[in-house]
Design an enzyme around this catalytic site. Structure first.
Site, short mmCIF file in Angstrom:
data_model
loop_
_atom_site.label_atom_id
_atom_site.label_comp_id
_atom_site.label_asym_id
_atom_site.label_seq_id
_atom_site.Cartn_x
_atom_site.Cartn_y
_atom_site.Cartn_z
N LEU A 112 54.47 17.25 4.45
CA LEU A 112 54.24 15.68 4.69
C LEU A 112 53.37 15.70 6.03
CD1 LEU A 112 57.86 14.21 4.49
CD2 LEU A 112 55.97 13.85 2.74
N ASP A 113 52.60 14.67 6.31
CA ASP A 113 51.75 14.78 7.74
C ASP A 113 52.69 14.71 8.76
OD1 ASP A 113 49.39 14.74 6.11
OD2 ASP A 113 49.36 12.38 6.27
N LYS A 114 52.20 15.00 9.83
CA LYS A 114 53.21 15.15 11.31
C LYS A 114 53.87 13.93 11.43
CE LYS A 114 52.84 15.53 15.99
NZ LYS A 114 51.69 15.73 17.30
#
Length: 324
Positions: free
Chosen positions: A138-140
């Site tokens: 998942l993106d940051k």
């Protein structure tokens, strides 16, 4: 210290028409495509016994591959005592509810302080699994559910399930603009040609499919439920921006906040202060990699998205009352 190692494999018939470097990246997933390309250009790759120096060469399926690989000693990531919100665990997998501001894997600008470092501390044996068992990312600043493999067999099966589109990943998001109907975005995605931290829709990119449906309308925004068929970097964010409905707060693809006319000061401040993409991985469904049992998890919306939606709903109700 570098070591030499002979890697061998057989090209799958399903890889017919792929570039050689792409096919080898799939056959040897522990090595990056850029590293494989270097081996090809260094004449370290033999296809059916013949040395090739062309990464773009197409494969037909069935070719015997040999690589005289130079393997650099792997970086040993540090175990770090970072809290993990574990929603499920057994002998084979972990399911984590990821918070915002937490990177999944070390990389440029994030050498440590990641979920990978946390996993090494929580379960030291996971160091024997490639990428500490991380199967998807998942993106940051995207929150929500992700699965991690605790063993190599579990990771292998989960990766196969992802590639076969057997794992269901659903998200909730708040997009800019008023959308009239759900739909599907089927547009290939690749690295942006000039902005290296961005992705973009591009005809030469990898196939990407995102399904979306409307959950709730607001005056100038729409709450969405989305489902991924593929898992490209920034996929939902890029696809929604492509159809001119970028996610609220998205620092790369969202643009400036656009409150509706007559919005309250609270609403305006909420939009301006919402400093991450309004995106949450809310549902994960998969077949257990060892038992084969179907399993499913849900993660409620994080507080920042709950508050964002509440302010938007209040604005819509206030406006509707004024129109009566």
């Amino acid at each position: 210290m570098a070591q030499q190692q002979l890697l061998t494999a057989m090209v799958n018939e399903s890889q017919l028409g792929q570039r050689l470097d792409q096919a080898l990246a799939e056959l040897f997933p522990d090595y990056s495509r850029s590293r494989i390309k270097i081996w090809i250009l260094d004449s370290r790759v033999r296809v059916n016994g013949n040395v090739t120096a062309t990464p773009k060469e197409k494969v037909l399926g069935g070719e015997a591959i040999e690589i005289d690989a130079i393997i650099e000693e792997e970086t040993r990531w540090a175990a770090q005592d970072i809290a993990l919100n574990i929603v499920y665990e057994d002998d084979d997998i972990l399911v984590i509810n990821k918070p915002r501001d937490l990177v999944v894997h070390p990389g440029a600008g994030n050498a440590d302080g990641t979920i990978l470092n946390a996993l090494l501390h929580y379960y030291p044996a996971i160091a024997e699994v490639p990428r500490a068992g991380i199967v998807h990312r998942l993106d940051k600043d995207t929150t929500g559910l992700m699965v991690v493999a605790k063993t190599v067999p579990a990771q292998t099966r989960l990766v196969e399930s992802l590639q076969a589109r057997e794992i269901t990943r659903e998200y909730e998001a708040v997009a800019m603009g008023t959308m009239t109907a759900g739909g599907t975005v089927e547009q290939p995605i690749s690295r942006h040609p000039t902005k290296r931290t961005h992705m973009a829709v591009h005809p030469m990119g990898k196939p990407a499919v995102t399904h979306y449906r409307i959950m709730e309308h607001f005056r100038a925004h729409t709450r969405l439920r989305l489902r991924l068929e593929t898992g490209r970097t920034h996929q939902i964010r890029v696809h929604m921006a492509f159809i001119n409905h970028p996610l609220v707060g998205d620092p790369l693809y969202g643009g400036r906040p656009r409150p509706p006319k007559g919005a309250s000061e609270e609403f305006v401040n909420m939009l301006r202060g919402f400093d991450r993409q309004a995106l949450h991985a809310t549902r994960l469904r998969l077949y257990h990699p060892v038992t084969g049992i179907e399993m499913e998890w849900f993660a409620p919306l994080p507080q920042d998205m709950v508050e964002l939606i509440a302010v938007m709903k209040a604005d819509s109700e206030t406006f509707a009352d004024q129109m009566d």
